[in-house]
Design an enzyme around this catalytic site. Structure first.
Site, PDB file in Angstrom:
ATOM      1  N   LYS A   1       0.846  -1.205   0.000  1.00  0.00           N
ATOM      2  CA  LYS A   1       0.000   0.000   0.000  1.00  0.00           C
ATOM      3  C   LYS A   1       0.880   1.254   0.000  1.00  0.00           C
ATOM      4  O   LYS A   1       2.085   1.173   0.259  1.00  0.00           O
ATOM      5  CB  LYS A   1      -0.918  -0.023   1.219  1.00  0.00           C
ATOM      6  CG  LYS A   1      -0.183  -0.009   2.551  1.00  0.00           C
ATOM      7  CD  LYS A   1      -1.129  -0.245   3.724  1.00  0.00           C
ATOM      8  CE  LYS A   1      -0.358  -0.328   5.033  1.00  0.00           C
ATOM      9  NZ  LYS A   1      -1.214  -0.745   6.152  1.00  0.00           N
TER      10      LYS A   1
ATOM     11  N   ARG B   1     -10.485  -0.057  15.542  1.00  0.00           N
ATOM     12  CA  ARG B   1     -10.384   0.751  14.339  1.00  0.00           C
ATOM     13  C   ARG B   1     -11.330   0.145  13.305  1.00  0.00           C
ATOM     14  O   ARG B   1     -12.393   0.663  13.069  1.00  0.00           O
ATOM     15  CB  ARG B   1      -8.918   0.794  13.875  1.00  0.00           C
ATOM     16  CG  ARG B   1      -8.576   1.985  13.024  1.00  0.00           C
ATOM     17  CD  ARG B   1      -7.103   2.023  12.666  1.00  0.00           C
ATOM     18  NE  ARG B   1      -6.629   0.803  12.033  1.00  0.00           N
ATOM     19  CZ  ARG B   1      -5.411   0.636  11.546  1.00  0.00           C
ATOM     20  NH1 ARG B   1      -4.528   1.609  11.620  1.00  0.00           N
ATOM     21  NH2 ARG B   1      -5.063  -0.502  10.977  1.00  0.00           N
TER      22      ARG B   1
ATOM     23  N   TYR C   1      15.672  29.946   9.022  1.00  0.00           N
ATOM     24  CA  TYR C   1      14.459  30.614   9.495  1.00  0.00           C
ATOM     25  C   TYR C   1      14.363  30.549  11.014  1.00  0.00           C
ATOM     26  O   TYR C   1      14.596  29.497  11.612  1.00  0.00           O
ATOM     27  CB  TYR C   1      13.220  29.937   8.897  1.00  0.00           C
ATOM     28  CG  TYR C   1      13.046  30.215   7.414  1.00  0.00           C
ATOM     29  CD1 TYR C   1      12.867  31.504   6.938  1.00  0.00           C
ATOM     30  CD2 TYR C   1      13.039  29.158   6.507  1.00  0.00           C
ATOM     31  CE1 TYR C   1      12.703  31.745   5.591  1.00  0.00           C
ATOM     32  CE2 TYR C   1      12.872  29.387   5.147  1.00  0.00           C
ATOM     33  CZ  TYR C   1      12.702  30.687   4.695  1.00  0.00           C
ATOM     34  OH  TYR C   1      12.538  30.923   3.360  1.00  0.00           O
TER      35      TYR C   1
ATOM     36  N   MET D   1      11.984  24.524   2.984  1.00  0.00           N
ATOM     37  CA  MET D   1      11.272  23.763   1.955  1.00  0.00           C
ATOM     38  C   MET D   1      12.232  22.969   1.072  1.00  0.00           C
ATOM     39  O   MET D   1      11.985  21.803   0.750  1.00  0.00           O
ATOM     40  CB  MET D   1      10.436  24.717   1.092  1.00  0.00           C
ATOM     41  CG  MET D   1       9.614  24.002   0.040  1.00  0.00           C
ATOM     42  SD  MET D   1       8.700  25.142  -1.020  1.00  0.00           S
ATOM     43  CE  MET D   1       7.389  25.664   0.069  1.00  0.00           C
TER      44      MET D   1
HETATM   45  C1  LIG Z   1      -0.371  -1.805   6.772  1.00  0.00           C
HETATM   46  C2  LIG Z   1      -0.917  -3.086   7.303  1.00  0.00           C
HETATM   47  C3  LIG Z   1      -0.070  -4.173   7.548  1.00  0.00           C
HETATM   48  C4  LIG Z   1       1.448  -4.061   7.469  1.00  0.00           C
HETATM   49  O1  LIG Z   1       1.914  -3.521   8.675  1.00  0.00           O
HETATM   50  P1  LIG Z   1       3.483  -3.308   8.961  1.00  0.00           P
HETATM   51  O2  LIG Z   1       3.526  -2.793  10.337  1.00  0.00           O
HETATM   52  O3  LIG Z   1       3.951  -2.305   7.953  1.00  0.00           O
HETATM   53  O4  LIG Z   1       4.116  -4.635   8.790  1.00  0.00           O
HETATM   54  C5  LIG Z   1      -0.638  -5.378   7.919  1.00  0.00           C
HETATM   55  N1  LIG Z   1      -1.985  -5.491   8.071  1.00  0.00           N
HETATM   56  C6  LIG Z   1      -2.820  -4.459   7.874  1.00  0.00           C
HETATM   57  C7  LIG Z   1      -4.280  -4.633   8.074  1.00  0.00           C
HETATM   58  C8  LIG Z   1      -2.323  -3.221   7.488  1.00  0.00           C
HETATM   59  O5  LIG Z   1      -3.162  -2.191   7.301  1.00  0.00           O
END
Ligand SMILES: *Cc1c(COP(=O)(O)O)cnc(C)c1O
Length: 355
Positions: free
Chosen positions: A34, A129, A251, A299
């Protein structure tokens, strides 16, 4: 050309997948890709991680891209579907949605797919969640079993503290207890659980961050876990300033010199993905020599201390994270996580792919 670059190693990702598999026993491995493979590029990650048993993404678009790139292995939609209209695409592309809400079951009932889907049925074992309440498991599983649009079910949960001292037991034990009677396969492990808790393996593990060479644990380094950094963010010094005692840099003049010192200005800023909230003393590597940032990140630039880097000047290479400087160390100093830093690599940074 502006000297900033992200060097991304397909060999490191392939190596890290082998490490993941060495912990996975007989479980199948979803490579979690992802967020553009945590900033590493989806198609690049796909080539590097081709040995995975499947791929886990967030959106239909990512999944469709993977199919376009020739992936025939299972593809898991980690956040499920976002409307009834996505069910037909799941059937067409053989995508496995996570079902985590009653609306998903209603949609499947109202708009049954052209062919039944493999689904992951997610239960909330305490993270609060996504997922059906564990207490509802009997009714939920019975309902999903009765849907003609469902070909097979894998039970799923996700851990809130697999990387912390609290661990997984407080979630895993109730999950396994409630699921025991259903005689279905299950999936629970992210990177942290996979690395630390073999009892979480189940049928499918879901490592993400470890594939990119970062550690999910605050107190164990990626190197200690046998992982190799996949992304090295590097640039060069483009200007050198000499500060007199009392003079400030950048800055807000947040850093002020106590004695005369040389400061290197590096072509990397928050618009490249470097964390703006990194304060003075975030580690950087100046031509292999460990140094620190000074003052506020701009930036397009940041400043580094050249007091201990006598030979550094314009054109000297600087590693912001990666080879020789763990992204986890930079993240810790900046009060964030390696996940955020890797995902935030800006599109304007040219990527060089290396073996
Ligand atoms: C992103 C995600 C993972 C991977 O988690 P990591 O901590 O990056 O290994 C596994 N399961 C679900 C549901 C996720 O959303």
């Amino acid at each position: 050309m502006r000297p900033i670059q992200a060097r991304i190693s397909v060999g490191a990702m392939a190596h890290n997948l082998r490490v993941a598999r060495s912990h996975a026993g007989t479980a199948c491995v979803f490579a979690v890709v992802k967020a553009n493979a945590y900033g590493h590029g989806l198609s690049r990650a796909l080539r590097a991680l081709a040995a995975a048993d499947g791929f886990a993404v967030l959106t239909l678009e990512e999944a469709a891209n993977l199919r376009l790139m020739g992936v025939e292995k299972p593809i898991l939609l980690l956040e499920g579907i976002f409307g009834a209209d996505e069910i037909a695409t799941c059937a067409e592309l053989d995508l496995w949605p996570v079902l985590h809400h009653a609306a998903h079951l209603d949609w499947l009932q109202q708009q049954p797919p052209a062919r039944p889907l493999q689904v992951f049925l997610k239960f909330d074992s305490g993270m609060h969640r996504l997922g059906f309440p564990l207490a509802d498991h009997a009714a939920v599983v019975a309902r999903v079993r009765s849907l003609p649009g469902v070909a097979g079910i894998t039970l799923m949960t996700h851990f809130a503290q697999a990387d912390e001292a609290a661990g997984v037991d407080w979630q895993l034990q109730p999950f396994l207890r409630e699921m025991a009677g259903h005689d279905l396969t299950w999936s629970s492990a992210n990177s942290a659980a996979l690395l630390r808790y073999p009892e979480t393996l189940g049928a499918w593990v879901r490592p993400g961050i470890m594939l990119y060479g970062a550690s999910p644990f605050a107190e164990v380094s990626a190197e200690q876990l046998g992982l190799r950094p996949a992304m090295t963010l590097q640039s060069e010094i483009i200007s050198v300033q000499t500060l007199q005692p009392g003079e400030g840099v950048g800055y807000g003049q947040l850093f002020r010199a106590e004695r005369a010192m040389r400061v290197g200005v590096v072509a990397c800023g928050y618009a490249d993905g470097y964390p703006r909230h990194a304060l003075t003393s975030t580690p950087v590597l100046v031509n292999g020599c460990v140094s620190r940032t000074l003052g506020r990140v701009s930036m397009d630039m940041l400043c580094v201390d050249l007091s201990e880097c006598a030979n550094a000047g314009v054109g000297t290479p600087v590693v912001l994270w990666g080879e020789g400087l763990p992204v986890d160390a930079v993240a810790a100093a900046a009060g964030t996580s390696s996940y955020e830093l890797l995902c935030a690599l800006a599109a304007r940074v040219p990527v060089e792919e290396v073996a």
